[in-house]
Design a protein around this motif. Structure first.
Motif, PDB file in Angstrom:
ATOM      1  N   ASN A 178       0.821  -1.219   0.000  1.00 51.51           N
ATOM      2  CA  ASN A 178       0.000   0.000   0.000  1.00 51.51           C
ATOM      3  C   ASN A 178       0.854   1.268   0.000  1.00 51.51           C
ATOM      4  O   ASN A 178       0.593   2.214   0.729  1.00 51.51           O
ATOM      5  N   GLU A 190      -7.705  -6.326   1.810  1.00 54.30           N
ATOM      6  CA  GLU A 190      -6.857  -7.333   1.177  1.00 54.30           C
ATOM      7  C   GLU A 190      -5.657  -6.641   0.544  1.00 54.30           C
ATOM      8  O   GLU A 190      -5.692  -6.259  -0.619  1.00 54.30           O
ATOM      9  N   LYS A 214      -2.409  -5.955  -1.419  1.00 57.15           N
ATOM     10  CA  LYS A 214      -1.815  -6.607  -2.598  1.00 57.15           C
ATOM     11  C   LYS A 214      -0.331  -6.278  -2.629  1.00 57.15           C
ATOM     12  O   LYS A 214       0.059  -5.116  -2.534  1.00 57.15           O
ATOM     13  N   GLU A 271       3.550 -11.905  -4.214  1.00 55.89           N
ATOM     14  CA  GLU A 271       2.897 -12.828  -3.284  1.00 55.89           C
ATOM     15  C   GLU A 271       1.911 -13.692  -4.057  1.00 55.89           C
ATOM     16  O   GLU A 271       1.102 -13.190  -4.834  1.00 55.89           O
ATOM     17  N   PRO A 287      -3.576 -15.260  -1.495  1.00 51.23           N
ATOM     18  CA  PRO A 287      -4.385 -14.106  -1.093  1.00 51.23           C
ATOM     19  C   PRO A 287      -4.114 -13.785   0.376  1.00 51.23           C
ATOM     20  O   PRO A 287      -3.821 -14.679   1.164  1.00 51.23           O
ATOM     21  N   ASN A 288      -4.219 -12.515   0.731  1.00 49.01           N
ATOM     22  CA  ASN A 288      -3.915 -12.107   2.099  1.00 49.01           C
ATOM     23  C   ASN A 288      -5.020 -11.213   2.663  1.00 49.01           C
ATOM     24  O   ASN A 288      -4.767 -10.072   3.045  1.00 49.01           O
TER      25      ASN A 288
END
Length: 189
Positions: free
Chosen positions: A71, A149, A151, A155, A158-159
């Motif tokens: 982010n 979530e 990004k 990666e 999914p986180n």
């Protein structure tokens, strides 16, 4: 390498207070932290210089696990050589986000992240709904719930995150975040 308590006296002195506040939040959330893996502890700082100072100190206790941009800001994950005891568990990863534009009322320990795994073939929305239906945190007016979530380039998993904190941050500024995977699994190459 030495342990956190020996090197980070300012942070380790606050660790007991942070643990007590996290336990109070968990009680309001009606969860027993011993039922879930505490994935990592996280700090918050307001200045680039403070972040650099904490990183130098953390690196005396461990090594960089990851230093991704999330982010729009650099977030370091430091794997401690010697885990610290927190809420009856041993935790060996510390998250140190460098500041963006937000000013935190309190610098230092801010949140923990726990793991509640996906069920087989469960989608992100199904996971969020299952957790919401099981715990009913969104029905408790004293709590704030934020679903996100992040990004990160590279990666593969999914986180999603469900962040739970007190609505009145003046009483308790801490947060418990829920994820389906441990952070080490997320940052695996």
């Amino acid at each position: 390498m030495t342990n956190l308590q020996e090197n980070l006296t300012a942070l380790s002195a606050d660790l007991a207070t942070f643990e007590r506040k996290i336990q109070n939040l968990a009680k309001e959330m009606t969860i027993d932290l011993s039922d879930y893996e505490i994935d990592h502890l996280a700090l918050r700082v307001n200045s680039e210089q403070n972040a650099k100072n904490w990183l130098i100190l953390l690196l005396k206790c461990g090594k960089i696990l990851s230093d991704n941009i999330v982010n729009g800001r650099k977030i370091y994950l430091v794997k401690l050589a010697k885990p610290i005891k927190f809420a009856h568990q041993f935790v060996d990863v510390i998250e140190l986000p460098f500041p963006k534009h937000k000013q935190y009322s309190i610098e230092g320990w801010e949140h923990i992240e726990i793991v509640i795994p996906f069920l087989q073939n469960e989608s992100i929305n199904e996971w969020v709904n299952r957790i919401n239906m099981h715990f009913l945190w969104n029905e408790l007016t004293q709590l704030n719930i934020k679903v996100s979530e992040p990004k990160v380039v590279g990666e593969r998993l999914p986180n999603p995150s469900i962040a739970v904190s007190f609505a009145n941050k003046a009483v308790n500024h801490t947060c418990i975040k829920v994820h389906p995977y441990s952070i080490e699994k997320i940052v695996e190459v």
